[in-house]
Design an enzyme around this catalytic site. Sequence first.
Site, PDB file in Angstrom:
ATOM      1  N   LYS A  13       0.939  -1.211   0.110  1.00  0.00           N
ATOM      2  CA  LYS A  13      -0.149  -0.026   0.053  1.00  0.00           C
ATOM      3  C   LYS A  13       0.708   1.134   0.047  1.00  0.00           C
ATOM      4  O   LYS A  13       0.610   2.149  -0.856  1.00  0.00           O
ATOM      5  CB  LYS A  13      -0.772   0.130   1.204  1.00  0.00           C
ATOM      6  CG  LYS A  13      -1.657  -1.170   1.280  1.00  0.00           C
ATOM      7  CD  LYS A  13      -2.751  -1.057   2.565  1.00  0.00           C
ATOM      8  CE  LYS A  13      -2.225  -0.921   3.788  1.00  0.00           C
ATOM      9  NZ  LYS A  13      -1.463  -2.409   4.066  1.00  0.00           N
ATOM     10  N   ARG A  88      -9.536   1.496   8.799  1.00  0.00           N
ATOM     11  CA  ARG A  88      -8.913   0.179   9.126  1.00  0.00           C
ATOM     12  C   ARG A  88     -10.018  -0.461   9.877  1.00  0.00           C
ATOM     13  O   ARG A  88     -10.109  -1.545  10.218  1.00  0.00           O
ATOM     14  CB  ARG A  88      -7.760   0.116   9.946  1.00  0.00           C
ATOM     15  CG  ARG A  88      -6.540  -0.200   9.194  1.00  0.00           C
ATOM     16  CD  ARG A  88      -5.468  -0.073  10.085  1.00  0.00           C
ATOM     17  NE  ARG A  88      -4.147  -1.121   9.813  1.00  0.00           N
ATOM     18  CZ  ARG A  88      -3.183  -0.524   9.204  1.00  0.00           C
ATOM     19  NH1 ARG A  88      -3.076   0.704   8.515  1.00  0.00           N
ATOM     20  NH2 ARG A  88      -2.098  -1.475   9.061  1.00  0.00           N
ATOM     21  N   ARG A 127      11.150  -7.594   5.145  1.00  0.00           N
ATOM     22  CA  ARG A 127      11.198  -6.213   5.327  1.00  0.00           C
ATOM     23  C   ARG A 127      11.899  -5.991   6.388  1.00  0.00           C
ATOM     24  O   ARG A 127      12.528  -4.815   6.990  1.00  0.00           O
ATOM     25  CB  ARG A 127       9.734  -5.304   5.268  1.00  0.00           C
ATOM     26  CG  ARG A 127       9.791  -4.075   5.308  1.00  0.00           C
ATOM     27  CD  ARG A 127       8.493  -3.465   4.865  1.00  0.00           C
ATOM     28  NE  ARG A 127       7.453  -3.681   6.072  1.00  0.00           N
ATOM     29  CZ  ARG A 127       6.141  -3.249   5.932  1.00  0.00           C
ATOM     30  NH1 ARG A 127       5.607  -2.788   4.971  1.00  0.00           N
ATOM     31  NH2 ARG A 127       5.387  -3.286   7.161  1.00  0.00           N
ATOM     32  N   ARG A 133      11.818  -2.508  11.527  1.00  0.00           N
ATOM     33  CA  ARG A 133      10.569  -2.069  12.162  1.00  0.00           C
ATOM     34  C   ARG A 133      10.271  -2.938  13.315  1.00  0.00           C
ATOM     35  O   ARG A 133      10.428  -4.307  13.427  1.00  0.00           O
ATOM     36  CB  ARG A 133       9.327  -2.067  11.114  1.00  0.00           C
ATOM     37  CG  ARG A 133       9.172  -0.827  10.669  1.00  0.00           C
ATOM     38  CD  ARG A 133       8.317  -0.951   9.701  1.00  0.00           C
ATOM     39  NE  ARG A 133       6.922  -1.304  10.071  1.00  0.00           N
ATOM     40  CZ  ARG A 133       5.576  -1.366   9.509  1.00  0.00           C
ATOM     41  NH1 ARG A 133       5.690  -0.743   8.102  1.00  0.00           N
ATOM     42  NH2 ARG A 133       4.638  -1.709  10.060  1.00  0.00           N
ATOM     43  N   ARG A 144      -1.014  -8.940  13.130  1.00  0.00           N
ATOM     44  CA  ARG A 144      -1.266  -8.064  12.297  1.00  0.00           C
ATOM     45  C   ARG A 144      -2.194  -8.800  11.215  1.00  0.00           C
ATOM     46  O   ARG A 144      -3.215  -7.760  10.824  1.00  0.00           O
ATOM     47  CB  ARG A 144      -0.010  -7.195  11.674  1.00  0.00           C
ATOM     48  CG  ARG A 144       0.315  -6.153  12.623  1.00  0.00           C
ATOM     49  CD  ARG A 144       1.685  -5.592  12.479  1.00  0.00           C
ATOM     50  NE  ARG A 144       1.870  -4.946  11.210  1.00  0.00           N
ATOM     51  CZ  ARG A 144       2.891  -5.044  10.413  1.00  0.00           C
ATOM     52  NH1 ARG A 144       3.895  -5.735  11.049  1.00  0.00           N
ATOM     53  NH2 ARG A 144       2.859  -4.248   9.344  1.00  0.00           N
TER      54      ARG A 144
HETATM   55  P1  AMP Z   1       0.822   0.320   8.895  1.00  0.00           P
HETATM   56  O1  AMP Z   1       2.143   0.743   8.557  1.00  0.00           O
HETATM   57  O2  AMP Z   1      -0.054   0.924   7.998  1.00  0.00           O
HETATM   58  O3  AMP Z   1       0.753  -1.272   8.333  1.00  0.00           O
HETATM   59  O4  AMP Z   1       0.555   0.558  10.199  1.00  0.00           O
HETATM   60  C1  AMP Z   1       1.464   0.017  11.057  1.00  0.00           C
HETATM   61  C2  AMP Z   1       0.595  -0.203  12.577  1.00  0.00           C
HETATM   62  O5  AMP Z   1       0.051   1.206  12.930  1.00  0.00           O
HETATM   63  C3  AMP Z   1      -0.357  -1.100  12.633  1.00  0.00           C
HETATM   64  O6  AMP Z   1      -0.236  -2.503  12.950  1.00  0.00           O
HETATM   65  C4  AMP Z   1      -1.294  -0.392  13.726  1.00  0.00           C
HETATM   66  O7  AMP Z   1      -0.900  -0.615  14.832  1.00  0.00           O
HETATM   67  C5  AMP Z   1      -1.072   1.064  13.483  1.00  0.00           C
HETATM   68  N1  AMP Z   1      -2.068   1.580  12.695  1.00  0.00           N
HETATM   69  C6  AMP Z   1      -1.685   2.138  11.420  1.00  0.00           C
HETATM   70  N2  AMP Z   1      -2.919   2.729  10.841  1.00  0.00           N
HETATM   71  C7  AMP Z   1      -3.891   2.411  11.771  1.00  0.00           C
HETATM   72  C8  AMP Z   1      -5.316   2.935  11.700  1.00  0.00           C
HETATM   73  N3  AMP Z   1      -5.925   3.465  10.614  1.00  0.00           N
HETATM   74  N4  AMP Z   1      -6.211   2.523  12.810  1.00  0.00           N
HETATM   75  C9  AMP Z   1      -5.543   1.891  13.745  1.00  0.00           C
HETATM   76  N5  AMP Z   1      -4.188   1.289  13.946  1.00  0.00           N
HETATM   77  C10 AMP Z   1      -3.476   1.948  12.892  1.00  0.00           C
END
Ligand code: AMP
Length: 187
Positions: A13, A88, A127, A133, A144
Amino acid sequence: MNIILLGPPGAGKGTQGDLLSDRTGHPQISTGDLLRKAVKEETDLGKRAKGFMDQGLLVPDEVIMGLIEEVLRSEKARDGVLMDGFPRTVAQAEAVDGFLAARSAAIDHVVSMEVDEEELVKRLLGRAAEEGRSDDNEIAIRQRLKVYREQTEPLVSCYSDRGVVRVIDAVGTVEEVAQRIGEATAK
Ligand code: AMP
């Protein structure tokens, strides 16, 4: 044009969001990036979010809304936004609808990026090795993916009812996937 990139962690994404933002000129909202920045800067919001992120859980909706409200209301988002990794949850999706309705706009495309689970785990572990990370270890990765299936994937059927979902095979080169997304969002 208001576009949501929806897909499990590791679907690409962020990469595709960057490309689509360049192509459309719309600002990109990545809640994952905003949260990582807040964690790094050790803001109050970042401190609240970190524990959830490290465990692979979603950060509570009210924290997320505090994070994106300003961007969604901003002048630069007037012609459209590109949402990557957001909304989300159903509550977040409803909040987005509210913001857009206030400016007589709506979601135009929900790009559902599909990748099978073993490929996702492989990508995310790769990654982890490259970027280090803190939520890219195998336990957090599995968590996740579970959270995605349970809390975020249901959004696909919510949006399907409105006829805005574009399902994309997200396995291929960055260029191939970008082309599929470009074609699906061109109409
Ligand atoms: P991402 O990089 O988008 O996969 O986000 C990494 C982490 O940030 C996720 O596993 C969640 O813990 C948190 N996160 C990111 N976006 C959201 C969202 N819209 N709602 C809730 N948690 C989020």
